[in-house]
Design an enzyme around this catalytic site. Structure first.
Site: not given
Ligand code: PAF
Length: 286
Positions: A41, A45, A192
Site C-alpha cells: 500500500l 491506496h 504512485m
C-alpha cells in the site's frame, strides 16, 4: 468513524468470517465500502481508504495478489508483499477489516468461471497483457460479491481498469457504486504505484520523465497539435531518459476509450513504458 483510529483493523482470512462480519453490519443497517488492492500500500491506496472512510459506515480493504491477472510468472513472483506494513499504514485511517484471503477462498477447487468484459479491453493494457483484464474482472466481481459492499473505490491511475470494473458491475447487476478517485503523485510527478518499489535508485531518478513527457504532450494537444505530430519527440525524450520500450502512448476518449488524434471530446492521454525492467503506466486528462 466507527473504528478506533489507532487500533489495527482485524485481519479476516476466510470467506465465512467475512460473511459473518458483513451480515452483522448489514443487519444493523450500515453501509459498506470496499477498497480492493493487491497490497504494498502507498498513499494512493490510503487516499482510497480515506475516501471510503468518509462515505461509508464500514470500510473493508482487501489484499489479494491475484495470480489470474498476471500474464508473466516473473512479474507475479516479484510483486511486493508487505502485509504487516500495510496493516500498520491502515491503522490511523480506522478501517474496519482487512480481508486477506488465500487462493482457496477466491478460487476454490474446480473454479471454472471467467468474467470477460469485451470492447473496453482490446486496447491499451489489454492489448499488451493478454488475459489481464479477464483475471482482474473475475477477481473484482468475486470481491464485490464476497464483501457485499455498497461502494467500491478505485484509482484513476488505472483508468482502463476503472472503466472495465464500472461496465462489469453494471452488466452483471451487482448493486455497487464504483467510485473513481484522483491519481496520487510523488512530488516529482511520478504516479504512485506498488511497482515503483521495484525501481532501482537510478531508475527512480528517471521515472518522472514519463509524466513530464505526457504533461508536455497534453499541453500541446490542448493548444491544437495532433498526436501523430507530437509522438516522435515524446518517444525520443523517453528513449534518452533510459526507457527501453513504450507499449503505448495514445490519446483516447475518456468515455469508451476510442482512439483520437485530437482532443475533440473529453479525452485522456495514456502511456505504458518500460524502465529498467519495470512497466510504468500513467494517464492524464486532456
Ligand atoms: O488495481 C489493483 O491493485 C488490482 O487490479 C485489483 C483491482 C485489486 C484486482 O486484483
Amino acid at each position: 468513524m466507527t473504528a478506533d483510529s489507532h487500533r489495527p483493523a482485524p485481519i479476516v482470512r476466510t470467506l465465512p468470517d467475512l460473511r459473518a462480519l458483513t451480515r452483522r453490519w448489514r443487519d444493523a443497517g450500515e453501509t459498506i465500502g470496499v477498497v480492493p488492492t493487491m497490497g504494498a500500500l502507498h498513499q494512493g491506496h490510503l487516499s482510497l481508504a480515506r475516501a471510503a472512510r468518509a462515505d461509508c459506515s464500514r470500510v473493508i480493504v482487501t489484499i489479494f495478489v491475484n495470480p489470474r491477472q498476471f500474464n508473466n510468472p516473473e512479474d507475479l513472483a516479484a510483486y511486493p508483499r508487505t502485509e504487516d506494513e500495510d496493516a500498520r499504514k491502515l491503522a490511523p485511517i480506522g478501517v474496519d477489516a482487512i480481508y486477506v484471503p488465500d487462493g482457496a477462498q477466491v478460487y476454490p477447487e474446480g473454479f471454472a468461471t471467467t468474467v470477460s468484459v469485451t470492447g473496453l479491453t482490446g486496447m491499451l493494457c489489454g492489448a499488451h497483457r493478454p488475459g489481464h483484464f479477464d483475471g482482474m474482472a473475475t477477481v473484482v466481481a468475486k470481491l464485490f460479491l464476497q464483501t457485499s459492499a455498497d461502494r467500491a473505490y478505485f484509482g484513476q491511475k488505472d483508468y482502463q481498469q476503472l472503466q472495465v470494473v464500472t461496465r462489469m458491475a453494471r452488466d452483471l447487476d451487482i448493486p455497487i457504486e464504483v467510485v473513481g478517485c484522483p491519481t496520487i503523485r510523488e512530488e516529482d510527478g511520478l504516479a504512485m504505484s506498488s511497482r515503483n518499489l521495484l525501481l532501482s535508485d537510478r531508475a527512480r531518478i528517471h521515472a518522472p520523465v514519463l509524466h513530464e513527457v505526457m504533461a508536455q504532450m497534453a499541453a500541446d494537444l490542448r493548444a491544437g497539435a495532433d498526436v501523430t505530430t507530437l509522438r516522435p519527440a515524446a518517444l525520443a525524450r523517453l528513449d534518452s531518459a533510459g526507457f527501453t520500450g513504450v507499449d503505448y502512448l495514445e490519446l483516447r476518449a475518456a468515455e469508451g476509450l476510442a482512439l483520437l488524434e485530437r482532443p475533440d471530446r473529453p479525452a485522456r492521454l495514456f502511456a505504458a513504458a518500460w524502465l529498467a525492467g519495470v512497466r510504468l503506466i500513467d494517464n492524464i486528462a486532456v
